[in-house]
Write an enzyme that holds these catalytic residues in place. Sequence first.
Site, mmCIF file in Angstrom:
data_model
loop_
_atom_site.group_PDB
_atom_site.id
_atom_site.type_symbol
_atom_site.label_atom_id
_atom_site.label_comp_id
_atom_site.label_asym_id
_atom_site.label_seq_id
_atom_site.Cartn_x
_atom_site.Cartn_y
_atom_site.Cartn_z
ATOM 1 N N ARG A 1 -5.290 2.636 -25.893
ATOM 2 C CA ARG A 1 -4.633 3.226 -25.186
ATOM 3 C C ARG A 1 -5.308 4.567 -24.231
ATOM 4 N NH1 ARG A 1 -0.924 5.741 -28.948
ATOM 5 N NH2 ARG A 1 -2.206 7.408 -28.769
ATOM 6 N N TYR B 1 11.490 9.850 -2.686
ATOM 7 C CA TYR B 1 11.970 8.455 -3.279
ATOM 8 C C TYR B 1 13.006 8.884 -3.969
ATOM 9 C CZ TYR B 1 10.808 4.298 -5.952
ATOM 10 O OH TYR B 1 10.979 3.162 -6.908
ATOM 11 N N ASP C 1 3.503 12.569 -3.462
ATOM 12 C CA ASP C 1 3.852 11.179 -3.411
ATOM 13 C C ASP C 1 2.922 10.725 -2.496
ATOM 14 O OD1 ASP C 1 4.614 8.505 -3.669
ATOM 15 O OD2 ASP C 1 6.122 8.827 -4.502
ATOM 16 N N LYS D 1 2.203 -0.828 -4.719
ATOM 17 C CA LYS D 1 2.327 -0.982 -3.338
ATOM 18 C C LYS D 1 0.641 -1.278 -2.612
ATOM 19 C CE LYS D 1 6.520 0.283 -4.076
ATOM 20 N NZ LYS D 1 6.991 1.506 -3.878
HETATM 21 C C1 LIG Z 1 7.840 2.342 -4.822
HETATM 22 C C2 LIG Z 1 7.760 3.925 -4.858
HETATM 23 C C3 LIG Z 1 7.555 4.515 -6.003
HETATM 24 C C4 LIG Z 1 7.581 3.952 -7.631
HETATM 25 O O1 LIG Z 1 6.940 3.062 -7.552
HETATM 26 P P1 LIG Z 1 6.904 1.787 -8.834
HETATM 27 O O2 LIG Z 1 5.749 1.392 -9.130
HETATM 28 O O3 LIG Z 1 7.916 0.862 -8.172
HETATM 29 O O4 LIG Z 1 7.658 2.548 -9.909
HETATM 30 C C5 LIG Z 1 7.239 5.873 -5.868
HETATM 31 N N1 LIG Z 1 7.335 6.293 -4.815
HETATM 32 C C6 LIG Z 1 7.400 5.708 -3.584
HETATM 33 C C7 LIG Z 1 7.367 6.337 -2.231
HETATM 34 C C8 LIG Z 1 7.621 4.509 -3.715
HETATM 35 O O5 LIG Z 1 7.593 3.756 -2.444
#
Ligand SMILES: *Cc1c(COP(=O)(O)O)cnc(C)c1O
Length: 394
Positions: A58, A113, A185, A210
């Site tokens: 972990r 988000y 973010d 992403k």
């Molecule tokens: C997709 C996304 C998230 C969350 O990511 P996951 O891997 O789907 O949990 C957070 N912030 C933004 C801006 C996103 O586009």
Amino acid sequence: MDSSHPQEQHAETRLVTSGRDTKAQKGFVNPPVFHGSTVLYPTAEDLHAHRGEFTYGRHGSPTTKAFQETLMALEGPQCAGVGIVPSGLSAISTTLLSVLKAGDHILVVDNVYRPTRNFCNGMLTRYGVETTYFDPLIGAGIDKLFKPNTRAVLVEAPGSQSFEMPDIRVIADVAHGRGALVIDDNTWATPLYHRSLEQGVDISMQAATKYIGGHSDIMFGTISANAKAWPMIAEGIRLLGVCAGPDDVFLALRGLRTLSVRLAQHHRSGLEMARWLAARPEVARVLHPGLETDPGHAIWKRDFSGASGLFSIVLKPAPQKAVDTMLNTLKLFGMGFSWGGFESLAIPFDCDAYRTATKWAPGGPTLRLHIGLESTDDLKADLDRGFAALKAAM
Ligand SMILES: *Cc1c(COP(=O)(O)O)cnc(C)c1O
């Protein structure tokens, strides 16, 4: 520039060279995927002292170490550590649980988000943390929203549906004057195009699902923090017990190796498609901070070195049924959540359903597009067909 020193190298080079320990890997360029929980200690004394480079699955492995070193090298010298978590949303929840406590107040940008908002309104409320949402364009006006117990400000630049561009530098100045942490973010631009830790951000989060993964085949999240915030993030990760599967870590590292070429293509194709769409009679507005006409353009130009392939369009008024016909006609633009992979996507969205600090009234149906790595000629032809179907259905 002395290119033999990693910190002097360009980001593209650091993405390729960092985190490599070819000697330990018997010459292979990439680390193996360590599937592991138990790590054996050579002696009882080592066990008592938890002595060893790796102590338990972990807490990390050579695979996670290679990924962390590479992302740290990309983030730059302000980065004191990179935390690995199983999804982008988990990066957000882990960060907030790590830095907040009962009785605290947090300021969150209104274009955030949506699941971030759900986490604040749901779990943070239950744990006694109060959230206030603020206008993404508030700038220095954010000062008047601070309370004595405001612990952090959470921004997203640009918001991943409506693409307003908060001025992170100005917000960070005010927040630091008030003793609050700044959390960003940074999924849209990635640290390659937005060096948020250099611009006053204390904690920079990524949905690595992403662009870092880049192939729509993993769920993964990262938390990069400066020296002030890293001890809290490291402790939070340890206490919460979050980690990610080794195959996903390996794929995320592989994604980092090619991030610069993929993102450069998303940048180029995204802007080309945005300009093409802005000239279409069916489109009222294109929401893309890389366009000179966009209200966020000056901030984007100052703080970002590129754009990703994600932006939105506002169509001229049309019934939802006609927009659905258009979406059903598109062949290259798939319909689905997430983005940042190789493929183009189109989804309808409506921020008005959940915003609280600002009113979202774009004046027509809105679509969010992800421009993938297909030929832009083919993408234009696909949208041409879609627009023809939209008109025929009105
Ligand atoms: C997709 C996304 C998230 C969350 O990511 P996951 O891997 O789907 O949990 C957070 N912030 C933004 C801006 C996103 O586009």
